[in-house]
Design a protein around this motif. Structure first.
Motif, PDB file in Angstrom:
ATOM      1  N   SER A   1      -5.628 -31.949 -48.563  1.00 24.16           N
ATOM      2  CA  SER A   1      -4.361 -31.342 -48.174  1.00 24.16           C
ATOM      3  C   SER A   1      -4.506 -30.294 -47.073  1.00 24.16           C
ATOM      4  CB  SER A   1      -3.681 -30.715 -49.396  1.00 24.16           C
ATOM      5  OG  SER A   1      -4.511 -29.727 -49.963  1.00 24.16           O
TER       6      SER A   1
ATOM      7  N   GLN B   1       0.070 -31.331 -42.697  1.00 18.03           N
ATOM      8  CA  GLN B   1      -0.272 -31.050 -44.085  1.00 18.03           C
ATOM      9  C   GLN B   1       0.976 -31.069 -44.971  1.00 18.03           C
ATOM     10  OE1 GLN B   1      -1.254 -29.546 -41.368  1.00 18.03           O
ATOM     11  NE2 GLN B   1      -3.389 -28.865 -41.469  1.00 18.03           N
ATOM     12  N   SER B   2       2.120 -30.714 -44.408  1.00 18.77           N
ATOM     13  CA  SER B   2       3.368 -30.663 -45.171  1.00 18.77           C
ATOM     14  C   SER B   2       4.203 -31.933 -45.065  1.00 18.77           C
ATOM     15  CB  SER B   2       4.217 -29.482 -44.685  1.00 18.77           C
ATOM     16  OG  SER B   2       4.583 -29.658 -43.327  1.00 18.77           O
TER      17      SER B   2
ATOM     18  N   ASN C   1      -1.281 -36.617 -50.964  1.00 14.62           N
ATOM     19  CA  ASN C   1      -2.351 -35.637 -51.110  1.00 14.62           C
ATOM     20  C   ASN C   1      -3.062 -35.762 -52.460  1.00 14.62           C
ATOM     21  OD1 ASN C   1      -1.957 -34.567 -48.553  1.00 14.62           O
ATOM     22  ND2 ASN C   1      -0.554 -32.977 -49.268  1.00 14.62           N
TER      23      ASN C   1
ATOM     24  N   LYS D   1      -5.400 -38.492 -52.006  1.00 16.70           N
ATOM     25  CA  LYS D   1      -6.253 -38.291 -50.829  1.00 16.70           C
ATOM     26  C   LYS D   1      -6.195 -39.507 -49.914  1.00 16.70           C
ATOM     27  CE  LYS D   1      -9.553 -35.141 -52.988  1.00 16.70           C
ATOM     28  NZ  LYS D   1     -10.998 -34.849 -53.217  1.00 16.70           N
TER      29      LYS D   1
END
Length: 122
Positions: free
Chosen positions: A30, A53-54, A73, A76
């Motif tokens: 993340s 990331q968001s 996330n 993964k």
């Protein structure tokens, strides 16, 4: 760095669809912005899509409206759904990771997968 492994490439007819997946291992997934790049024979590696990331997404003009990037996330993983494929989409597709912001510049990415071949026949 993070270790990346792509899967899902193959041969498809023009107009068809493929879904590429990239599995990550190592450091906290993340933390990383993720990108998909591609490289056709005799051409430079080019940016296809990126996701922050968001979950904010970015696309090259050539694939906008046809490709969708997503990430999970917890698992993964980052995926690239490719619809309405064209022969000019033929290339080796690479997954890449970097800290910080998404970038369209390949040298800014620290980690790369081995690539997966996508071939679109006319």
């Amino acid at each position: 760095q993070v270790q990346l492994v792509e899967s899902g490439g193959g041969l498809v007819q023009a107009g068809g669809s493929l879904r590429l997946s990239c599995a990550a291992s190592g450091r906290t997934f993340s933390w990383f912005a993720m990108g998909w790049f591609r490289q056709a024979p005799g051409k430079e590696r080019e940016f296809v899509a990126g996701i922050s990331q968001s979950g904010i997404t970015y696309y090259a003009d050539s694939v906008k409206g046809r490709f969708t990037i997503s990430r999970d996330n917890a698992k993964k993983s980052v995926n690239l759904l490719m619809n309405s494929l064209k022969p000019e989409d033929t290339a080796v597709y690479y997954c890449a990771a970097k800290e910080g912001l998404v970038s369209a510049q390949a040298p800014s990415y620290d980690s790369w997968g081995q690539g997966t071949q996508v071939t679109v026949s006319s």
